[in-house]
Design a protein around this motif. Structure first.
Motif, PDB file in Angstrom:
ATOM      1  N   ASP A 234      46.609  42.498  34.685  1.00 32.72           N
ATOM      2  CA  ASP A 234      45.602  42.163  33.681  1.00 32.72           C
ATOM      3  C   ASP A 234      45.848  40.810  33.004  1.00 32.72           C
ATOM      4  O   ASP A 234      45.088  40.421  32.104  1.00 32.72           O
ATOM      5  CB  ASP A 234      45.560  43.259  32.602  1.00 32.72           C
ATOM      6  CG  ASP A 234      45.120  44.597  33.164  1.00 32.72           C
ATOM      7  OD1 ASP A 234      44.274  44.601  34.079  1.00 32.72           O
ATOM      8  OD2 ASP A 234      45.644  45.639  32.711  1.00 32.72           O
ATOM      9  N   GLN A 239      44.132  37.460  36.866  1.00 28.73           N
ATOM     10  CA  GLN A 239      42.678  37.435  36.944  1.00 28.73           C
ATOM     11  C   GLN A 239      42.185  36.193  37.672  1.00 28.73           C
ATOM     12  O   GLN A 239      41.186  36.224  38.404  1.00 28.73           O
ATOM     13  CB  GLN A 239      42.079  37.495  35.534  1.00 28.73           C
ATOM     14  CG  GLN A 239      42.325  38.814  34.818  1.00 28.73           C
ATOM     15  CD  GLN A 239      41.786  40.006  35.597  1.00 28.73           C
ATOM     16  OE1 GLN A 239      40.629  40.013  36.028  1.00 28.73           O
ATOM     17  NE2 GLN A 239      42.627  41.002  35.803  1.00 28.73           N
ATOM     18  N   GLN A 243      39.930  36.148  41.125  1.00 28.01           N
ATOM     19  CA  GLN A 243      38.692  35.392  41.294  1.00 28.01           C
ATOM     20  C   GLN A 243      38.754  34.529  42.549  1.00 28.01           C
ATOM     21  O   GLN A 243      37.775  34.416  43.300  1.00 28.01           O
ATOM     22  CB  GLN A 243      38.442  34.524  40.063  1.00 28.01           C
ATOM     23  CG  GLN A 243      37.184  33.677  40.140  1.00 28.01           C
ATOM     24  CD  GLN A 243      35.907  34.484  40.289  1.00 28.01           C
ATOM     25  OE1 GLN A 243      35.856  35.655  39.899  1.00 28.01           O
ATOM     26  NE2 GLN A 243      34.872  33.889  40.863  1.00 28.01           N
TER      27      GLN A 243
END
Length: 267
Positions: A234, A239, A243
């Motif tokens: 997290d 992240q 992506q």
């Protein structure tokens, strides 16, 4: 390669830009999104994926038949590296043909099974292994890792040009060490400059897949064998890797590594 849908080369023109760290975290991000993933460490002289994946020194792959061996598994992904076959403390004092032969054995004699993605952690430069890979294997695309620094961009351009010459599409640029944020005061500093990824992407009509920070935790977790995506899913860095993985996978969706015959008509 039977059972492998997409082969992706993760490359850089020079060493020290974090290519191996990007490879392992990108593989883990793809795995977290439900894909079957393998990693081949193609850096014969300086393999690092074994340590980043937390594989203990001396762990060896099992044989599978007369001329095949099984990849090792760590954090849910399959992996093969020269580090699994030799003593990593001993230098590989080999000439080019021996290195190419070892690379081909690691690639072709590993029983990968069914994979959606096989990420190949390429050695720095544009030499024997890069040419062998592009000529012998249907590579779906390449991801170029660079820092914003002008010196790094010089070599990244060479990597892009090489893949273009051998008709391997460049999926995009990953700008690593983009910005440093002080852990004590929160001040941000672009230590290696700004806008490098955008400039090279515009120059070669490709895209920046993502930007990663210069982070102490990314380095520490990779060194400990528990990369960021596995340890801190997290976190902002994880992240960002997620992506990048989504963008890469979306580009390759609906494509097939297996090329059909070429048909020509003439009078």
């Amino acid at each position: 390669m039977d059972g492998v849908k997409h082969i992706v080369a993760v490359a850089s023109g020079k060493g020290g830009v974090g290519k191996s760290t990007v490879t392992v975290n990108l593989a883990l991000a793809l795995s977290a999104q439900g894909y079957r993933v393998g990693v081949l460490d193609a850096d014969i002289y300086g393999p690092s994926q074994a340590q980043m994946l937390g594989v203990k020194e001396g762990t060896r792959p099992q044989a599978a038949g007369e001329d095949k061996f099984l990849p090792l598994e760590a954090h849910g992904i399959k992996a093969m590296s020269m580090a699994f076959l030799v003593n990593t403390k001993e230098p590989m004092v080999w000439r080019g043909p021996m290195v190419v032969g070892a690379f081909q054995q690691l690639l072709n004699q590993t029983q990968w099974g069914e994979l959606d993605f096989l990420l190949i952690d390429m050695p720095p430069g544009t030499g024997d292994i890069q040419l062998t890979l592009s000529q012998r294997v249907p590579v779906a695309g390449a991801v170029i890792v660079t820092t914003p620094q002008d010196i790094a961009l010089l070599d990244a351009r060479k990597g892009i040009e090489m893949f273009r010459k051998v008709n391997v599409p460049v999926l995009g640029i990953v700008e690593n060490m983009s910005v440093y944020q002080c852990e004590k005061c929160g001040h941000e500093a672009a230590i290696f400059g700004t806008g490098g990824g955008d400039r090279i992407a515009a120059e070669y009509d490709t895209q920046v897949l993502g930007r990663l920070p210069l982070s102490l935790s990314i380095r520490e977790l990779a060194d400990s064998g528990n990369p960021s995506v596995a340890s801190e899913p997290d976190s902002p860095a994880s992240q960002a890797f997620a992506q990048i993985a989504r963008q890469m996978a979306s580009q390759l969706s609906g494509t097939d590594n297996q090329q059909g015959p070429t048909i020509s008509f003439s009078e």
